[in-house]
Design a protein around this motif. Structure first.
Motif, PDB file in Angstrom:
ATOM      1  N   THR A  53      10.975  26.026 -27.109  1.00 51.41           N
ATOM      2  CA  THR A  53      11.527  24.645 -27.705  1.00 51.41           C
ATOM      3  C   THR A  53      10.636  23.583 -27.149  1.00 51.41           C
ATOM      4  O   THR A  53      10.618  22.554 -27.797  1.00 51.41           O
ATOM      5  CB  THR A  53      13.010  24.626 -27.223  1.00 51.41           C
ATOM      6  OG1 THR A  53      13.157  24.509 -25.944  1.00 51.41           O
ATOM      7  CG2 THR A  53      13.901  25.662 -27.847  1.00 51.41           C
ATOM      8  N   HIS A  54      10.149  23.577 -25.871  1.00 51.56           N
ATOM      9  CA  HIS A  54       9.297  22.396 -25.397  1.00 51.56           C
ATOM     10  C   HIS A  54       8.587  23.046 -24.079  1.00 51.56           C
ATOM     11  O   HIS A  54       8.996  24.276 -23.548  1.00 51.56           O
ATOM     12  CB  HIS A  54      10.106  21.222 -25.059  1.00 51.56           C
ATOM     13  CG  HIS A  54      11.397  21.498 -23.799  1.00 51.56           C
ATOM     14  ND1 HIS A  54      12.434  22.297 -23.865  1.00 51.56           N
ATOM     15  CD2 HIS A  54      11.366  20.902 -22.857  1.00 51.56           C
ATOM     16  CE1 HIS A  54      13.203  22.103 -22.905  1.00 51.56           C
ATOM     17  NE2 HIS A  54      12.713  21.533 -21.999  1.00 51.56           N
ATOM     18  N   HIS A  55       7.892  22.238 -23.427  1.00 52.15           N
ATOM     19  CA  HIS A  55       6.772  22.560 -22.570  1.00 52.15           C
ATOM     20  C   HIS A  55       7.420  22.467 -21.252  1.00 52.15           C
ATOM     21  O   HIS A  55       6.623  22.961 -20.270  1.00 52.15           O
ATOM     22  CB  HIS A  55       5.486  21.672 -22.614  1.00 52.15           C
ATOM     23  CG  HIS A  55       5.861  20.242 -22.118  1.00 52.15           C
ATOM     24  ND1 HIS A  55       6.423  19.245 -22.694  1.00 52.15           N
ATOM     25  CD2 HIS A  55       5.356  19.739 -20.800  1.00 52.15           C
ATOM     26  CE1 HIS A  55       6.735  18.124 -21.701  1.00 52.15           C
ATOM     27  NE2 HIS A  55       6.143  18.576 -20.615  1.00 52.15           N
ATOM     28  N   HIS A  56       8.558  22.025 -20.692  1.00 57.02           N
ATOM     29  CA  HIS A  56       9.123  22.136 -19.155  1.00 57.02           C
ATOM     30  C   HIS A  56       8.846  23.518 -18.799  1.00 57.02           C
ATOM     31  O   HIS A  56       9.045  24.635 -19.377  1.00 57.02           O
ATOM     32  CB  HIS A  56      10.360  21.628 -19.027  1.00 57.02           C
ATOM     33  CG  HIS A  56      10.386  20.002 -19.458  1.00 57.02           C
ATOM     34  ND1 HIS A  56      11.442  19.302 -19.592  1.00 57.02           N
ATOM     35  CD2 HIS A  56       9.262  18.947 -19.267  1.00 57.02           C
ATOM     36  CE1 HIS A  56      11.209  18.019 -19.538  1.00 57.02           C
ATOM     37  NE2 HIS A  56       9.727  17.866 -19.469  1.00 57.02           N
ATOM     38  N   PHE A  57       8.483  23.510 -17.451  1.00 54.59           N
ATOM     39  CA  PHE A  57       8.146  24.781 -16.952  1.00 54.59           C
ATOM     40  C   PHE A  57       9.467  25.921 -16.903  1.00 54.59           C
ATOM     41  O   PHE A  57       9.068  27.144 -16.998  1.00 54.59           O
ATOM     42  CB  PHE A  57       7.610  24.602 -15.483  1.00 54.59           C
ATOM     43  CG  PHE A  57       7.467  25.882 -14.624  1.00 54.59           C
ATOM     44  CD1 PHE A  57       6.429  26.567 -14.967  1.00 54.59           C
ATOM     45  CD2 PHE A  57       8.147  26.583 -13.748  1.00 54.59           C
ATOM     46  CE1 PHE A  57       5.707  27.809 -14.204  1.00 54.59           C
ATOM     47  CE2 PHE A  57       8.056  27.691 -13.115  1.00 54.59           C
ATOM     48  CZ  PHE A  57       6.909  28.269 -13.484  1.00 54.59           C
ATOM     49  N   ASP A  58      10.468  25.366 -16.798  1.00 58.69           N
ATOM     50  CA  ASP A  58      11.584  26.282 -16.774  1.00 58.69           C
ATOM     51  C   ASP A  58      11.974  26.706 -18.190  1.00 58.69           C
ATOM     52  O   ASP A  58      12.840  27.278 -18.230  1.00 58.69           O
ATOM     53  CB  ASP A  58      12.970  25.566 -16.265  1.00 58.69           C
ATOM     54  CG  ASP A  58      13.304  24.264 -16.884  1.00 58.69           C
ATOM     55  OD1 ASP A  58      12.388  23.701 -17.432  1.00 58.69           O
ATOM     56  OD2 ASP A  58      14.402  23.820 -16.818  1.00 58.69           O
TER      57      ASP A  58
END
Length: 239
Positions: A53-58
């Motif tokens: 859904t998006h690039h954040h590491f978690d």
């Protein structure tokens, strides 16, 4: 299709969308690889696709290990492609992504990040909202604007009311406290909090929620305009 919830890290959820007819699966937002590999190997299921859904590491931390283990195909938003490891398929807003028996409409929902998307499996009425819409909450605004987040939530809340919402984190109990603080007379919210407490006391996820439940209970979806939404978001940041 069925959805298996895979707890990851401290409070993240990754989701396996499993097609039992051919023992294949997609995973949404794999925070880490190990718990997902363990589940799939134990059930003899092949991971065909990784949906971010998006690039954040978690939300992408397991991409490369899973891709290596299963030769999976990584699927993400075209305009965020430089920030999603191992991306193979580049999605655009409004596109219908279809592969094998999996089919989802891509909804661009900026606010939390500029490249955030929602995967709406509209035939099954399942929506994976990442860190845009939470049960009884919404994501912090890191890269986007209040207006973008407000418009993104409006896109999601226009989905059919029976749509099940699978979000990125188990924040529901803490979110409920903020909703009660700002909407104390909401009887639907009071009933939902009772259900949340029962689930959490038994170590069970509070996810999925539904669009109807969120419209009835989520203070951010009940905001009448951009100004009131923005004030609520600021209050929540300091709650």
């Amino acid at each position: 299709m069925r959805v298996e919830i895979i707890p990851c890290l401290k409070d993240n959820y990754s989701y396996l969308i499993i097609d039992d007819s051919n023992k294949s699966a997609c995973v949404v937002d794999p925070s880490e690889a190990e718990p997902i590999i363990n589940y799939l190997k134990n059930k003899d299921i092949n991971l065909k696709y990784i949906l971010n859904t998006h690039h954040h590491f978690d939300h992408i931390g397991g991409n490369e290990d899973l891709k290596k283990e299963f030769s999976s195909i990584v699927v993400g938003f075209k305009k965020d492609s430089e920030r999603i490891p191992g991306i193979d398929i580049f999605l655009e807003d409004g596109q219908i992504w279809e592969a094998d028996n999996f089919k989802a409409k891509i909804i661009h929902v900026p606010g939390h990040t500029t490249g955030h998307i929602c995967f709406n499996f509209f035939q099954e009425k399942l929506a994976f909202t990442g860190d845009t819409l939470f049960s009884l909450g919404c994501g912090r605004i890191f890269e986007g604007t209040y207006e973008q987040m407000y418009e993104s939530l409006n896109k999601i809340k226009s989905l059919p009311k029976e749509t099940k919402i699978y979000c990125g984190h188990e924040y529901t109990l803490s979110n409920s406290k903020f909703c009660m603080e700002n909407d104390p007379d909401n009887q639907n919210l009071q009933k939902k909090i009772e259900q949340i407490k029962k689930l959490t006391s038994n170590g069970l996820p509070t996810i999925p929620t539904t669009i109807k439940e969120e419209l009835d209970c989520n203070i951010f979806l009940r905001a009448k305009n951009l100004e009131s939404f923005s004030k609520l978001r600021d209050l929540k940041d300091n709650f």
